[in-house]
Design a protein around this motif. Structure first.
Motif, PDB file in Angstrom:
ATOM      1  N   GLN A 336      -1.095  25.903  15.192  1.00  0.00           N
ATOM      2  CA  GLN A 336      -1.238  24.451  14.990  1.00  0.00           C
ATOM      3  C   GLN A 336      -1.786  23.835  16.280  1.00  0.00           C
ATOM      4  O   GLN A 336      -1.259  24.098  17.367  1.00  0.00           O
ATOM      5  CB  GLN A 336       0.100  23.816  14.638  1.00  0.00           C
ATOM      6  CG  GLN A 336       0.650  24.273  13.293  1.00  0.00           C
ATOM      7  CD  GLN A 336       1.966  23.608  12.944  1.00  0.00           C
ATOM      8  OE1 GLN A 336       2.572  22.922  13.787  1.00  0.00           O
ATOM      9  NE2 GLN A 336       2.409  23.805  11.704  1.00  0.00           N
ATOM     10  N   ALA A 337      -2.838  23.128  16.101  1.00  0.00           N
ATOM     11  CA  ALA A 337      -3.465  22.506  17.284  1.00  0.00           C
ATOM     12  C   ALA A 337      -2.712  21.250  17.706  1.00  0.00           C
ATOM     13  O   ALA A 337      -2.188  20.512  16.877  1.00  0.00           O
ATOM     14  CB  ALA A 337      -4.914  22.168  16.975  1.00  0.00           C
ATOM     15  N   SER A 338      -2.672  21.068  19.012  1.00  0.00           N
ATOM     16  CA  SER A 338      -2.034  19.869  19.564  1.00  0.00           C
ATOM     17  C   SER A 338      -2.930  19.315  20.670  1.00  0.00           C
ATOM     18  O   SER A 338      -3.269  20.011  21.621  1.00  0.00           O
ATOM     19  CB  SER A 338      -0.647  20.192  20.128  1.00  0.00           C
ATOM     20  OG  SER A 338      -0.120  19.061  20.790  1.00  0.00           O
ATOM     21  N   ALA A 339      -3.299  18.051  20.489  1.00  0.00           N
ATOM     22  CA  ALA A 339      -4.165  17.411  21.483  1.00  0.00           C
ATOM     23  C   ALA A 339      -3.427  17.131  22.771  1.00  0.00           C
ATOM     24  O   ALA A 339      -4.052  16.813  23.798  1.00  0.00           O
ATOM     25  CB  ALA A 339      -4.742  16.117  20.913  1.00  0.00           C
ATOM     26  N   LYS A 343      -5.530  23.680  27.304  1.00  0.00           N
ATOM     27  CA  LYS A 343      -6.077  24.980  26.958  1.00  0.00           C
ATOM     28  C   LYS A 343      -5.210  26.085  27.556  1.00  0.00           C
ATOM     29  O   LYS A 343      -4.850  26.037  28.721  1.00  0.00           O
ATOM     30  CB  LYS A 343      -7.501  25.103  27.491  1.00  0.00           C
ATOM     31  CG  LYS A 343      -8.109  26.463  27.312  1.00  0.00           C
ATOM     32  CD  LYS A 343      -9.472  26.522  27.984  1.00  0.00           C
ATOM     33  CE  LYS A 343     -10.031  27.916  27.937  1.00  0.00           C
ATOM     34  NZ  LYS A 343     -11.365  28.001  28.608  1.00  0.00           N
ATOM     35  N   THR A 393      -5.392  21.704  21.928  1.00  0.00           N
ATOM     36  CA  THR A 393      -6.714  21.629  21.291  1.00  0.00           C
ATOM     37  C   THR A 393      -7.841  21.923  22.248  1.00  0.00           C
ATOM     38  O   THR A 393      -8.972  22.149  21.831  1.00  0.00           O
ATOM     39  CB  THR A 393      -6.918  20.236  20.686  1.00  0.00           C
ATOM     40  OG1 THR A 393      -6.750  19.249  21.727  1.00  0.00           O
ATOM     41  CG2 THR A 393      -5.925  19.987  19.558  1.00  0.00           C
ATOM     42  N   LYS A 394      -7.495  21.906  23.519  1.00  0.00           N
ATOM     43  CA  LYS A 394      -8.529  22.159  24.492  1.00  0.00           C
ATOM     44  C   LYS A 394      -8.686  23.682  24.654  1.00  0.00           C
ATOM     45  O   LYS A 394      -8.254  24.284  25.629  1.00  0.00           O
ATOM     46  CB  LYS A 394      -8.180  21.506  25.817  1.00  0.00           C
ATOM     47  CG  LYS A 394      -8.139  19.987  25.755  1.00  0.00           C
ATOM     48  CD  LYS A 394      -7.772  19.404  27.098  1.00  0.00           C
ATOM     49  CE  LYS A 394      -7.704  17.872  27.017  1.00  0.00           C
ATOM     50  NZ  LYS A 394      -7.334  17.261  28.321  1.00  0.00           N
TER      51      LYS A 394
END
Length: 520
Positions: A336-339, A343, A393-394
Motif C-alpha cells: 500500500q502506497a503512502s505519500a 522512498k 510513494t516516493k
C-alpha cells in the motif's frame, strides 16, 4: 472221437452184412442144391461156400484197413491241433512290425516307455507318439512269435516330444515354457517388477518434492497406480517342441526383463544437450544422469565422453501413477502506497499467514524410468491471508508488488521445481504461447547470453525478489530498462542447455531460489 470211430466200424460191419453179399451167398446155396440134385459129384460140393468165405474175408480186411486209416487220420489231426500256437501280428500305422505272443505285452511296453519319458523330463509335459498300433490274430504249427525282437523294433519307431506354450513379443519368439499358466505367471511377475514399490506401500513424491512441502498423513497424498501395461504385443500359443527347448520360469523371466545390454559411449558434439542426446538415442534422461554422475546442472561440453549403456529388456512395462503432495505457500505481499513515507521506508500493517495447496502430478515410467511428469491439478486446502506492507510513494519505477503473474499465456508445466535424478532443478519449465512476459514490475538487471541458460533476462523487482527467464530465442528488453507486469521481455526458444523449446522460469528471494508455484 469214440463216437466217430464207432460210426466207422458200424459202416464196415454194415458192408459185411450188405444184401448184395447175402444174395451171392443165397445164390450159392441154391446153386449148390441144384448141383447136388443133378450130380452128386463130391468134388463139386464145397466150391460155392469157399468163394463166399473168401469174399467175406476180403471185406473184413478192407474194413479193418479203413478203420485203422481213420484212426490214424484222427490221431494226426489231434497232434497238429495240440502243437498249433496262437500269436498276433503287430502293425504300426498299417505297416507290419512283427509278431508277439499277446497284445498285452506290447501295451505294457508302451506304458513303461511313456512313464520313462516322463521320468526323464519331470518338469515338462511330454507326449509319447506311438502312432496307430493295431493287432491281427494268427496261428501256426509250432509257431514261435518274435516278441522280444518285435518290441525292440517297435520301441525304436516311437518318438517323444514336449508340448508347451510359445511366448512371442511383437512377433519375435522369446521362449517356450511348459504351459499357459506358467506363461501368464511370468508376465504378471514382469509387471510386478516394474510396479513402483512406493505405489504398493509407501508415499512417493514428484520430482518437485522439496523441504518446502508439508508433512501430511492425508491418504489422498498417497500414490495411486492408474495404469500398468506392456507396450509391446505379447502373444502365447501352444506348440510341439523338442524338450531341450523348454525354458523354466526363471530363465524366461530373466530374458524378458534383462534382454540384451547395449554398451554405448558417446562423445559430446557442438550443440548437444542432455535432452537432445537422450532423444537421439531414444533413452530416458535418467539413464544419462545415473551413468554419468559427474554431470552438474545439465552442463556438458564438447569432447565429454558419456556412458549411455542401457539394458534393453524384451518388453516395456509402462506405469502411470497419480501422485499428490502438500505445499505450504507463503503469504502474498500487498503493498500500500503512502505519500507520507519516503522512498525505501515501509511498515507492516499485517503479517499475514501462509496457505496450503495440494498439487497432483501424473508420472509416466517405462521399466521404472521416468519419461513424463505433468502437473494435472492443484487444490487450495487452506487459503492464506496477505501480508500488508505500507511503503512510501516516493519510489523508483520498477519496484514490484510481490504478486507474480504467469510469464506465459496458455501455459503448461513440463518440469517442476526440486531435485530430480540427484540434482536440483531451480525453477519450472513452461510451454505455451511464444511471448515471454514480466511476472511483476521491475528493472532489467541482465539481458544477454548466460552459461547454461542461453538467451536470458533477469529482472530485479526491488523488493528482495528477482525473476529469471531462460532459453529464449530472442530478447526484447535491455539492461536497465524499467518493465511492468505483463510487458514482453522476449520470445520462447531452445538456446543454452535446453531439451526443447520452452521457458525456464525462476523466482529468487534474497538470493535463494524458491518454488515458483508458491507465488503463482
Amino acid at each position: 472221437m469214440n463216437v466217430t470211430l464207432f460210426l466207422y466200424v458200424f459202416i464196415c460191419i454194415d458192408i459185411i452184412k450188405n444184401p448184395f453179399l447175402n444174395s451171392i451167398t443165397e445164390q450159392g446155396r441154391k446153386k449148390k442144391e441144384i448141383v447136388m440134385t443133378v450130380s452128386k459129384d463130391p468134388k463139386s460140393q464145397p466150391q460155392g461156400a469157399t468163394a463166399v468165405n473168401r469174399f467175406r474175408k476180403i471185406a473184413i480186411l478192407i474194413a479193418a484197413v479203413i478203420v485203422v486209416g481213420l484212426i490214424g487220420v484222427i490221431s494226426g489231426k489231434q497232434y497238429i491241433k495240440a502243437n498249433t500256437i496262437d500269436y498276433y501280428n503287430v502293425l504300426m500305422n498299417g505297416k507290419v512290425v512283427g509278431t508277439v505272443d499277446k497284445p498285452e505285452t506290447v501295451e505294457a511296453m508302451l506304458l513303461q516307455k511313456a512313464d520313462q519319458v516322463k521320468k526323464d523330463h519331470p518338469n515338462i509335459n511330454m507326449v509319447l507318439d506311438t502312432g496307430k498300433v493295431s493287432y491281427t490274430a494268427d496261428s501256426g504249427y509250432k509257431a514261435e512269435p518274435e516278441t522280444a525282437a518285435t518290441l525292440a523294433k517297435l520301441e525304436g519307431m516311437l518318438t517323444a516330444y514336449a508340448t508347451g506354450v510359445e511366448v512371442k513379443v511383437d512377433g519375435k519368439v522369446v521362449g517356450v515354457v511348459k504351459d499357459r499358466e506358467t506363461a501368464d505367471r511370468i508376465m504378471e511377475r514382469v509387471k510386478d517388477k516394474y510396479t513402483p514399490a512406493t505405489a504398493k506401500a509407501k508415499e512417493v513424491t514428484a520430482l518437485a518434492f522439496s523441504g518446502d512441502t508439508a508433512s501430511s498423513t492425508d491418504t489422498d497424498t498417497k500414490p495411486k497406480l492408474k495404469q500398468i501395461n506392456i507396450v509391446e504385443k505379447v502373444d502365447t500359443s501352444a506348440v510341439k517342441v523338442d524338450p531341450s527347448k523348454v525354458l523354466d520360469e526363471a530363465s524366461l523371466y530373466k530374458k524378458l526383463v534383462v534382454g540384451s545390454t547395449s554398451n554405448t559411449k558417446y562423445t559430446v558434439q557442438e550443440g548437444d544437450c542432455v535432452g537432445c542426446i537422450a532423444d537421439k538415442f531414444d533413452i530416458p534422461k535418467q539413464v544419462i544422469y545415473q551413468n554419468n554422475p559427474w554431470i552438474n546442472d545439465d552442463l556438458i561440453k564438447v569432447g565429454d565422453v558419456l556412458d549411455l549403456t542401457v539394458l534393453k529388456p524384451e518388453v516395456t512395462v509402462r506405469t502411470v501413477e497419480s501422485v499428490a503432495e502438500i505445499v505450504l505457500t507463503d503469504p502474498q505481499v500487498v503493498i500500500q502506497a503512502s505519500a507520507n513515507m519516503k522512498k525505501g521506508e515501509s511498515k507492516v500493517l499485517q503479517e499475514g499467514s501462509g496457505g496450503m495447496k495440494k498439487l497432483t502430478y501424473r508420472l509416466t515410467k517405462d521399466n521404472g524410468y521416468l519419461t513424463s511428469e505433468e502437473l494435472i491439478g492443484y487444490e487450495i486446502l487452506k487459503k492464506g491471508t496477505p501480508k500488508i506492507v505500507v511503503k512510501g510513494t516516493k519510489v523508483i519505477l520498477g519496484e514490484g508488488s510481490g504478486m507474480f503473474a504467469w510469464p506465459v499465456s496458455g501455459h503448461s508445466m513440463t518440469s517442476s521445481f526440486g531435485r530430480r535424478w540427484g540434482k536440483m532443478h531451480e525453477g519450472i519449465d513452461l510451454v505455451g504461447r511464444s511471448t515471454i512476459m514480466a511476472a511483476d514490475d521491475g528493472v532489467v538487471e541482465f539481458a544477454g547470453e548466460k552459461n547454461g541458460y542461453g538467451n536470458c533476462v533477469i529482472i530485479n523487482h526491488k523488493n528482495g525478489y528477482k525473476t529469471l527467464y531462460g532459453h529464449m530465442s530472442s530478447i526484447a528488453v535491455k539492461q536497465g530498462q524499467v518493465v511492468e507486469k505483463g510487458d514482453k521481455v522476449g520470445v520462447m526458444g531452445n538456446t543454452g542447455h535446453s531439451t526443447g523449446t520452452h521457458l525456464h522460469f525462476e523466482i529468487q528471494k534474497n538470493g535463494v531460489v524458491q518454488n515458483p508455484l508458491k507465488y503463482l
